[in-house]
Scaffold this motif. Structure first.
Motif, PDB file in Angstrom:
ATOM      1  N   PHE A  57       0.829  -1.206   0.000  1.00  0.00           N
ATOM      2  CA  PHE A  57       0.000   0.000   0.000  1.00  0.00           C
ATOM      3  C   PHE A  57       0.861   1.253   0.000  1.00  0.00           C
ATOM      4  O   PHE A  57       1.885   1.307   0.675  1.00  0.00           O
ATOM      5  N   VAL A  58       0.422   2.258  -0.742  1.00  0.00           N
ATOM      6  CA  VAL A  58       1.122   3.541  -0.759  1.00  0.00           C
ATOM      7  C   VAL A  58       1.039   4.197   0.612  1.00  0.00           C
ATOM      8  O   VAL A  58       1.995   4.803   1.079  1.00  0.00           O
ATOM      9  N   ASN A  59      -0.113   4.063   1.263  1.00  0.00           N
ATOM     10  CA  ASN A  59      -0.317   4.629   2.600  1.00  0.00           C
ATOM     11  C   ASN A  59      -0.656   3.487   3.560  1.00  0.00           C
ATOM     12  O   ASN A  59      -1.842   3.189   3.781  1.00  0.00           O
ATOM     13  N   PRO A  60       0.361   2.825   4.133  1.00  0.00           N
ATOM     14  CA  PRO A  60       0.119   1.677   4.997  1.00  0.00           C
ATOM     15  C   PRO A  60      -0.757   1.983   6.213  1.00  0.00           C
ATOM     16  O   PRO A  60      -1.584   1.161   6.597  1.00  0.00           O
ATOM     17  N   SER A  61      -0.597   3.157   6.791  1.00  0.00           N
ATOM     18  CA  SER A  61      -1.397   3.510   7.976  1.00  0.00           C
ATOM     19  C   SER A  61      -2.879   3.574   7.643  1.00  0.00           C
ATOM     20  O   SER A  61      -3.722   3.068   8.387  1.00  0.00           O
ATOM     21  N   ALA A  62      -3.204   4.200   6.518  1.00  0.00           N
ATOM     22  CA  ALA A  62      -4.603   4.296   6.102  1.00  0.00           C
ATOM     23  C   ALA A  62      -5.163   2.920   5.765  1.00  0.00           C
ATOM     24  O   ALA A  62      -6.316   2.612   6.086  1.00  0.00           O
ATOM     25  N   ALA A  63      -4.350   2.080   5.133  1.00  0.00           N
ATOM     26  CA  ALA A  63      -4.802   0.728   4.775  1.00  0.00           C
ATOM     27  C   ALA A  63      -5.101  -0.095   6.027  1.00  0.00           C
ATOM     28  O   ALA A  63      -6.102  -0.810   6.091  1.00  0.00           O
ATOM     29  N   LEU A  64      -4.235   0.020   7.021  1.00  0.00           N
ATOM     30  CA  LEU A  64      -4.453  -0.714   8.266  1.00  0.00           C
ATOM     31  C   LEU A  64      -5.701  -0.205   8.977  1.00  0.00           C
ATOM     32  O   LEU A  64      -6.526  -1.003   9.445  1.00  0.00           O
ATOM     33  N   LYS A  65      -5.870   1.105   9.041  1.00  0.00           N
ATOM     34  CA  LYS A  65      -7.055   1.672   9.682  1.00  0.00           C
ATOM     35  C   LYS A  65      -8.326   1.187   9.000  1.00  0.00           C
ATOM     36  O   LYS A  65      -9.286   0.781   9.659  1.00  0.00           O
ATOM     37  N   GLU A  66      -8.330   1.188   7.670  1.00  0.00           N
ATOM     38  CA  GLU A  66      -9.502   0.740   6.921  1.00  0.00           C
ATOM     39  C   GLU A  66      -9.795  -0.741   7.197  1.00  0.00           C
ATOM     40  O   GLU A  66     -10.941  -1.136   7.395  1.00  0.00           O
ATOM     41  N   LYS A  67      -8.745  -1.564   7.225  1.00  0.00           N
ATOM     42  CA  LYS A  67      -8.927  -2.997   7.480  1.00  0.00           C
ATOM     43  C   LYS A  67      -9.459  -3.232   8.891  1.00  0.00           C
ATOM     44  O   LYS A  67     -10.356  -4.055   9.093  1.00  0.00           O
ATOM     45  N   LEU A  68      -8.936  -2.513   9.869  1.00  0.00           N
ATOM     46  CA  LEU A  68      -9.404  -2.668  11.244  1.00  0.00           C
ATOM     47  C   LEU A  68     -10.869  -2.270  11.375  1.00  0.00           C
ATOM     48  O   LEU A  68     -11.644  -2.936  12.070  1.00  0.00           O
ATOM     49  N   GLU A  69     -11.257  -1.195  10.701  1.00  0.00           N
ATOM     50  CA  GLU A  69     -12.645  -0.732  10.775  1.00  0.00           C
ATOM     51  C   GLU A  69     -13.608  -1.659  10.044  1.00  0.00           C
ATOM     52  O   GLU A  69     -14.728  -1.871  10.500  1.00  0.00           O
ATOM     53  N   SER A  70     -13.170  -2.247   8.938  1.00  0.00           N
ATOM     54  CA  SER A  70     -14.077  -3.097   8.169  1.00  0.00           C
ATOM     55  C   SER A  70     -14.127  -4.534   8.705  1.00  0.00           C
ATOM     56  O   SER A  70     -15.194  -5.139   8.748  1.00  0.00           O
ATOM     57  N   TYR A  71     -13.005  -5.078   9.125  1.00  0.00           N
ATOM     58  CA  TYR A  71     -12.950  -6.472   9.564  1.00  0.00           C
ATOM     59  C   TYR A  71     -13.273  -6.629  11.051  1.00  0.00           C
ATOM     60  O   TYR A  71     -13.848  -7.617  11.464  1.00  0.00           O
ATOM     61  N   LYS A  72     -12.914  -5.650  11.859  1.00  0.00           N
ATOM     62  CA  LYS A  72     -13.159  -5.666  13.304  1.00  0.00           C
ATOM     63  C   LYS A  72     -12.648  -6.961  13.960  1.00  0.00           C
ATOM     64  O   LYS A  72     -13.409  -7.744  14.520  1.00  0.00           O
ATOM     65  N   PRO A  73     -11.323  -7.163  13.900  1.00  0.00           N
ATOM     66  CA  PRO A  73     -10.766  -8.407  14.442  1.00  0.00           C
ATOM     67  C   PRO A  73     -10.845  -8.468  15.965  1.00  0.00           C
ATOM     68  O   PRO A  73     -10.839  -7.436  16.643  1.00  0.00           O
ATOM     69  N   ASP A  74     -10.930  -9.698  16.470  1.00  0.00           N
ATOM     70  CA  ASP A  74     -10.873  -9.935  17.919  1.00  0.00           C
ATOM     71  C   ASP A  74      -9.424 -10.019  18.384  1.00  0.00           C
ATOM     72  O   ASP A  74      -9.104  -9.700  19.529  1.00  0.00           O
ATOM     73  N   VAL A  75      -8.553 -10.468  17.480  1.00  0.00           N
ATOM     74  CA  VAL A  75      -7.138 -10.669  17.796  1.00  0.00           C
ATOM     75  C   VAL A  75      -6.319 -10.132  16.630  1.00  0.00           C
ATOM     76  O   VAL A  75      -6.697 -10.300  15.466  1.00  0.00           O
ATOM     77  N   ILE A  76      -5.179  -9.476  16.944  1.00  0.00           N
ATOM     78  CA  ILE A  76      -4.276  -8.970  15.911  1.00  0.00           C
ATOM     79  C   ILE A  76      -2.885  -9.512  16.183  1.00  0.00           C
ATOM     80  O   ILE A  76      -2.388  -9.433  17.300  1.00  0.00           O
ATOM     81  N   GLY A  77      -2.283 -10.079  15.138  1.00  0.00           N
ATOM     82  CA  GLY A  77      -0.901 -10.541  15.231  1.00  0.00           C
ATOM     83  C   GLY A  77      -0.053  -9.728  14.270  1.00  0.00           C
ATOM     84  O   GLY A  77      -0.463  -9.466  13.146  1.00  0.00           O
ATOM     85  N   VAL A  78       1.136  -9.322  14.713  1.00  0.00           N
ATOM     86  CA  VAL A  78       2.018  -8.494  13.894  1.00  0.00           C
ATOM     87  C   VAL A  78       3.395  -9.146  13.835  1.00  0.00           C
ATOM     88  O   VAL A  78       3.933  -9.547  14.864  1.00  0.00           O
ATOM     89  N   THR A  79       3.961  -9.241  12.628  1.00  0.00           N
ATOM     90  CA  THR A  79       5.304  -9.779  12.495  1.00  0.00           C
ATOM     91  C   THR A  79       6.327  -8.713  12.830  1.00  0.00           C
ATOM     92  O   THR A  79       6.014  -7.525  12.858  1.00  0.00           O
ATOM     93  N   ALA A  80       7.550  -9.155  13.059  1.00  0.00           N
ATOM     94  CA  ALA A  80       8.646  -8.231  13.313  1.00  0.00           C
ATOM     95  C   ALA A  80       9.935  -8.871  12.832  1.00  0.00           C
ATOM     96  O   ALA A  80      10.114 -10.071  12.923  1.00  0.00           O
ATOM     97  N   SER A  81      10.807  -8.064  12.285  1.00  0.00           N
ATOM     98  CA  SER A  81      12.127  -8.530  11.869  1.00  0.00           C
ATOM     99  C   SER A  81      13.173  -7.905  12.776  1.00  0.00           C
ATOM    100  O   SER A  81      13.032  -6.759  13.188  1.00  0.00           O
ATOM    101  N   THR A  82      14.179  -8.690  13.052  1.00  0.00           N
ATOM    102  CA  THR A  82      15.260  -8.165  13.904  1.00  0.00           C
ATOM    103  C   THR A  82      16.573  -8.246  13.197  1.00  0.00           C
ATOM    104  O   THR A  82      16.731  -8.925  12.223  1.00  0.00           O
TER     105      THR A  82
END
Length: 82
Positions: A57-82
């Motif tokens: 996505f060109v605007n990742p923050s907006a894409a995440l906000k839209e997904k959270l509002e439309s899907y309304k997840p009970d649980v969120i998992g986020v990857t991370a690289s070290t």
């Protein structure tokens, strides 16, 4: 009956991290296979799962906000690289 949870698995955008990479061919450009594997296990357990790769996505923050509002997840998992 067990509650069916909605799980959102998030691959953060790493566009800024790799923006100065000298070898562009090695820059990841797809969602983590690990997230797909985890999503499969979640689905097999009887829950709902979706994966969003914010690097697409060109605007990742907006894409995440839209997904959270439309899907309304009970649980969120986020990857991370070290």
């Amino acid at each position: 009956m067990t509650k069916k949870n909605k799980v959102l698995l998030v691959e953060p955008s790493d566009r800024d991290f790799y923006k100065d990479a000298k070898v562009k061919e090695v820059v990841p450009n797809s969602a983590s296979l690990t997230l797909a594997t985890i999503a499969g296990d979640i689905l097999n357990a009887g829950h709902d799962a979706q994966v969003i790769d914010l690097g697409n996505f060109v605007n990742p923050s907006a894409a995440l906000k839209e997904k959270l509002e439309s899907y309304k997840p009970d649980v969120i998992g986020v990857t991370a690289s070290t």
